[in-house]
Design an enzyme around this catalytic site. Structure first.
Site, PDB file in Angstrom:
ATOM      1  N   GLU A  94      30.010  50.160  44.777  1.00  0.00           N
ATOM      2  CA  GLU A  94      29.132  49.461  43.842  1.00  0.00           C
ATOM      3  C   GLU A  94      28.417  48.305  44.532  1.00  0.00           C
ATOM      4  O   GLU A  94      28.938  47.715  45.487  1.00  0.00           O
ATOM      5  CB  GLU A  94      29.937  48.977  42.635  1.00  0.00           C
ATOM      6  CG  GLU A  94      30.511  50.162  41.880  1.00  0.00           C
ATOM      7  CD  GLU A  94      31.145  49.833  40.548  1.00  0.00           C
ATOM      8  OE1 GLU A  94      31.003  50.645  39.631  1.00  0.00           O
ATOM      9  OE2 GLU A  94      31.787  48.773  40.417  1.00  0.00           O
ATOM     10  N   CYS A 114      39.597  48.842  48.804  1.00  0.00           N
ATOM     11  CA  CYS A 114      40.049  47.740  49.663  1.00  0.00           C
ATOM     12  C   CYS A 114      41.537  47.906  49.931  1.00  0.00           C
ATOM     13  O   CYS A 114      42.294  48.202  49.011  1.00  0.00           O
ATOM     14  CB  CYS A 114      39.787  46.391  48.991  1.00  0.00           C
ATOM     15  SG  CYS A 114      40.307  44.999  50.033  1.00  0.00           S
ATOM     16  N   CYS A 121      42.563  41.665  41.405  1.00  0.00           N
ATOM     17  CA  CYS A 121      41.257  42.233  41.754  1.00  0.00           C
ATOM     18  C   CYS A 121      41.191  43.734  41.444  1.00  0.00           C
ATOM     19  O   CYS A 121      42.056  44.504  41.871  1.00  0.00           O
ATOM     20  CB  CYS A 121      41.015  41.992  43.246  1.00  0.00           C
ATOM     21  SG  CYS A 121      39.554  42.831  43.890  1.00  0.00           S
ATOM     22  N   GLY A 166      35.695  45.749  48.967  1.00  0.00           N
ATOM     23  CA  GLY A 166      36.193  45.770  50.342  1.00  0.00           C
ATOM     24  C   GLY A 166      36.379  44.402  50.964  1.00  0.00           C
ATOM     25  O   GLY A 166      35.883  43.385  50.469  1.00  0.00           O
ATOM     26  N   SER A 198      32.517  36.965  52.895  1.00  0.00           N
ATOM     27  CA  SER A 198      33.661  36.428  52.157  1.00  0.00           C
ATOM     28  C   SER A 198      34.919  37.166  52.590  1.00  0.00           C
ATOM     29  O   SER A 198      34.949  38.389  52.624  1.00  0.00           O
ATOM     30  CB  SER A 198      33.428  36.633  50.648  1.00  0.00           C
ATOM     31  OG  SER A 198      34.569  36.263  49.913  1.00  0.00           O
ATOM     32  N   LEU A 221      40.590  31.722  48.578  1.00  0.00           N
ATOM     33  CA  LEU A 221      41.848  30.985  48.763  1.00  0.00           C
ATOM     34  C   LEU A 221      42.788  31.193  47.566  1.00  0.00           C
ATOM     35  O   LEU A 221      43.885  31.695  47.726  1.00  0.00           O
ATOM     36  CB  LEU A 221      41.544  29.502  48.994  1.00  0.00           C
ATOM     37  CG  LEU A 221      42.692  28.688  49.556  1.00  0.00           C
ATOM     38  CD1 LEU A 221      43.082  29.174  50.943  1.00  0.00           C
ATOM     39  CD2 LEU A 221      42.320  27.214  49.610  1.00  0.00           C
ATOM     40  N   CYS A 340      32.509  39.172  39.632  1.00  0.00           N
ATOM     41  CA  CYS A 340      33.449  39.107  40.768  1.00  0.00           C
ATOM     42  C   CYS A 340      34.756  39.791  40.406  1.00  0.00           C
ATOM     43  O   CYS A 340      35.353  39.495  39.379  1.00  0.00           O
ATOM     44  CB  CYS A 340      33.823  37.658  41.068  1.00  0.00           C
ATOM     45  SG  CYS A 340      32.510  36.704  41.734  1.00  0.00           S
TER      46      CYS A 340
HETATM   47  N1  SAH Z   1      37.368  40.996  49.969  1.00  0.00           N
HETATM   48  C1  SAH Z   1      36.575  39.839  50.038  1.00  0.00           C
HETATM   49  C2  SAH Z   1      35.228  39.962  49.353  1.00  0.00           C
HETATM   50  C3  SAH Z   1      35.157  40.659  48.025  1.00  0.00           C
HETATM   51  S1  SAH Z   1      35.824  39.908  46.590  1.00  0.00           S
HETATM   52  C4  SAH Z   1      37.318  38.660  49.530  1.00  0.00           C
HETATM   53  O1  SAH Z   1      38.362  38.813  48.919  1.00  0.00           O
HETATM   54  O2  SAH Z   1      36.861  37.548  49.781  1.00  0.00           O
HETATM   55  C5  SAH Z   1      34.628  38.673  46.096  1.00  0.00           C
HETATM   56  C6  SAH Z   1      35.297  37.497  45.357  1.00  0.00           C
HETATM   57  O3  SAH Z   1      35.730  37.857  44.033  1.00  0.00           O
HETATM   58  C7  SAH Z   1      36.531  36.988  46.080  1.00  0.00           C
HETATM   59  O4  SAH Z   1      36.554  35.595  46.122  1.00  0.00           O
HETATM   60  C8  SAH Z   1      37.625  37.499  45.185  1.00  0.00           C
HETATM   61  O5  SAH Z   1      38.796  36.795  45.375  1.00  0.00           O
HETATM   62  C9  SAH Z   1      37.025  37.351  43.829  1.00  0.00           C
HETATM   63  N2  SAH Z   1      37.723  38.098  42.785  1.00  0.00           N
HETATM   64  C10 SAH Z   1      38.493  39.194  42.940  1.00  0.00           C
HETATM   65  N3  SAH Z   1      38.981  39.605  41.740  1.00  0.00           N
HETATM   66  C11 SAH Z   1      38.492  38.738  40.827  1.00  0.00           C
HETATM   67  C12 SAH Z   1      38.607  38.647  39.402  1.00  0.00           C
HETATM   68  N4  SAH Z   1      39.296  39.548  38.700  1.00  0.00           N
HETATM   69  N5  SAH Z   1      37.954  37.652  38.773  1.00  0.00           N
HETATM   70  C13 SAH Z   1      37.214  36.764  39.467  1.00  0.00           C
HETATM   71  N6  SAH Z   1      37.052  36.816  40.797  1.00  0.00           N
HETATM   72  C14 SAH Z   1      37.688  37.784  41.477  1.00  0.00           C
HETATM   73 FE1  SF4 Z   2      40.192  43.203  48.631  1.00  0.00          FE
HETATM   74 FE2  SF4 Z   2      38.881  40.899  48.240  1.00  0.00          FE
HETATM   75 FE3  SF4 Z   2      39.803  42.335  46.164  1.00  0.00          FE
HETATM   76 FE4  SF4 Z   2      41.530  41.101  47.775  1.00  0.00          FE
HETATM   77  S1  SF4 Z   2      39.981  40.113  46.437  1.00  0.00           S
HETATM   78  S2  SF4 Z   2      41.727  43.208  47.020  1.00  0.00           S
HETATM   79  S3  SF4 Z   2      40.528  41.293  49.738  1.00  0.00           S
HETATM   80  S4  SF4 Z   2      38.228  42.945  47.579  1.00  0.00           S
END
Ligand code: SAH
Ligand code: SF4
Length: 369
Positions: A94, A114, A121, A166, A198, A221, A340
């Site tokens: 996506e 991922c 996530c 990813g 990121s 973080l 996100c």
């Molecule tokens: N894998 C990378 C980039 C993709 S995720 C990473 O983790 O940084 C993009 C952002 O969305 C990251 O900061 C991730 O932590 C955040 N994210 C993941 N699941 C989320 C959720 N359910 N609600 C809000 N943000 C989320």
């Molecule tokens: Fe992968 Fe980023 Fe989701 Fe963690 S937050 S599972 S690293 S896409």
């Protein structure tokens, strides 16, 4: 020319030059071809009229360029657009476009699923199939540019963020290749501050990135101490917070970055108290850092809930009082599961990669966690 088909899309400028050299062509052919592809979105060699007819035919026969195929397109009431893109073998990734008054951000995917399995996530809960190729990553940007309104003659994409499906740094080579094309004048010509990678915290790759690129860095973080972060972001067991922060400050110094963005998903009752905020403030204050607070976005099957608006404001105030530049990200496109963490795509034949693995033996791809 090679009899094996090559993909010119996403190929680094130097490789393109070397390829033309082996064909007995001058290196400036690489510049011409890049102008056609990225400047004018022309992918058929037959239409590249400043190349000789012979070369056009040769490229047409051995270097076909294809973009990912659009599956489902959904548009949010807030203008956000989400494309599901088919990448073969019944799998889909996506990509999301987020328009704002002064900019347009394209959020691209770097992997099918991922492997990192963060508990909050949707992408992580889908599992992992494979890395995307540079052509599939850069193809997303070309495709979005073609699909979006360009009636004012300018690209509506001002920023590209590797925040889709990813973990970009687990697909290091392809992501660096794509990022280089995004900032290359003969590519998309974006400023390096407008391209953001990121990561959930792959420390060795952050250090490698500083040597080969200087794009903006964002760190997911979500917790300032190891005990909580290990539960939310399992890769923390391999690269704990202190080690991650060192790599970040080194990255800022080596790339001359004004700041690193620290993303923090606010989850009700999990990581959103004033005490959590103070711990985060201690990590970030007097550092080249800014904080990006992301109210948790729900997805099917998740037990977490979004923090209350009051908890989010309290958390933010602690950071601001500590002198940290802090923004709260407004959820965009959550009515179409485009916010996100909500990207799921279609991930088949998931493979398991143990944490800390360096050579998981996944075909010839080098997923390094
Ligand atoms: N894998 C990378 C980039 C993709 S995720 C990473 O983790 O940084 C993009 C952002 O969305 C990251 O900061 C991730 O932590 C955040 N994210 C993941 N699941 C989320 C959720 N359910 N609600 C809000 N943000 C989320
Ligand atoms: Fe992968 Fe980023 Fe989701 Fe963690 S937050 S599972 S690293 S896409």
């Amino acid at each position: 020319m090679n009899s094996v088909p090559v993909n010119l899309l996403g190929m680094p400028r130097e490789e393109l030059e070397a390829m033309f050299d082996t064909l007995g062509e001058r290196p400036f052919r690489a510049r011409q071809v890049m102008r056609w592809i990225y400047g004018r979105s022309v992918l058929e060699p037959a239409l590249m009229t400043d190349l000789s007819i012979g070369l056009r035919e040769e490229l047409g026969a051995t270097a076909p360029m294809t973009l990912p195929e659009i599956g489902v397109v959904r548009k949010s009431v807030d203008g956000t657009v989400k494309w599901q893109l088919n990448v073969g073998q019944e799998q889909a990734i996506e990509m999301v476009y987020i328009p704002e008054p002064a900019r347009g951000t394209l959020c691209v995917s770097s992997q099918v699923g991922c492997p990192l399995n963060c508990s909050f996530c949707a992408t992580g809960s889908q599992g992992f199939n494979r890395n995307l190729t540079p052509a599939e990553i850069i193809g997303q940007v070309l495709l979005a540019r073609r699909e979006l309104d360009v009636s004012n003659g300018r690209s509506p994409i001002t920023n590209v963020v590797f925040m889709g499906m990813g973990e970009p740094l687990a697909n290091f080579r392809a992501v660096v290749q794509a990022a280089n094309i995004l900032v290359d004048d003969l590519g998309f010509g974006l400023s390096r501050r407008r391209v953001t990678v990121s990561t959930s915290g792959l420390v060795p790759q952050i250090r490698r990135l500083a040597k080969v690129s200087n794009v903006a860095l964002a760190i997911s973080l979500h917790a300032a101490d190891d005990k909580l972060r290990e539960q939310l972001v399992p890769i923390n067991r391999v690269h704990p917070v202190a080690e991650l922060m060192e790599a970040c400050w080194d990255y800022a110094r080596e790339t001359n970055a004004k700041s690193i963005t620290f993303e923090y998903v606010l989850i009700d009752g999990v990581n959103d108290t004033v005490d959590h905020a103070r711990r985060l403030a201690r990590l970030l204050s007097n550092r080249p850092a800014s904080a990006n607070l992301i109210p948790f976005n729900p997805f099917p099957g998740s037990a977490f809930r979004r923090s209350s608006p009051e908890a989010i404001d309290r958390f933010r105030q602690v950071l601001i009082d500590a002198g940290i530049m802090t923004v709260t990200r407004r959820p965009r496109g959550d009515d179409i599961e485009a916010a996100c963490g909500q990207l799921a795509g279609r991930v088949r034949n998931r493979v398991q990669i143990p944490l800390g693995s360096r050579r998981p033996g996944l075909r010839e791809e080098s997923v390094q966690l």
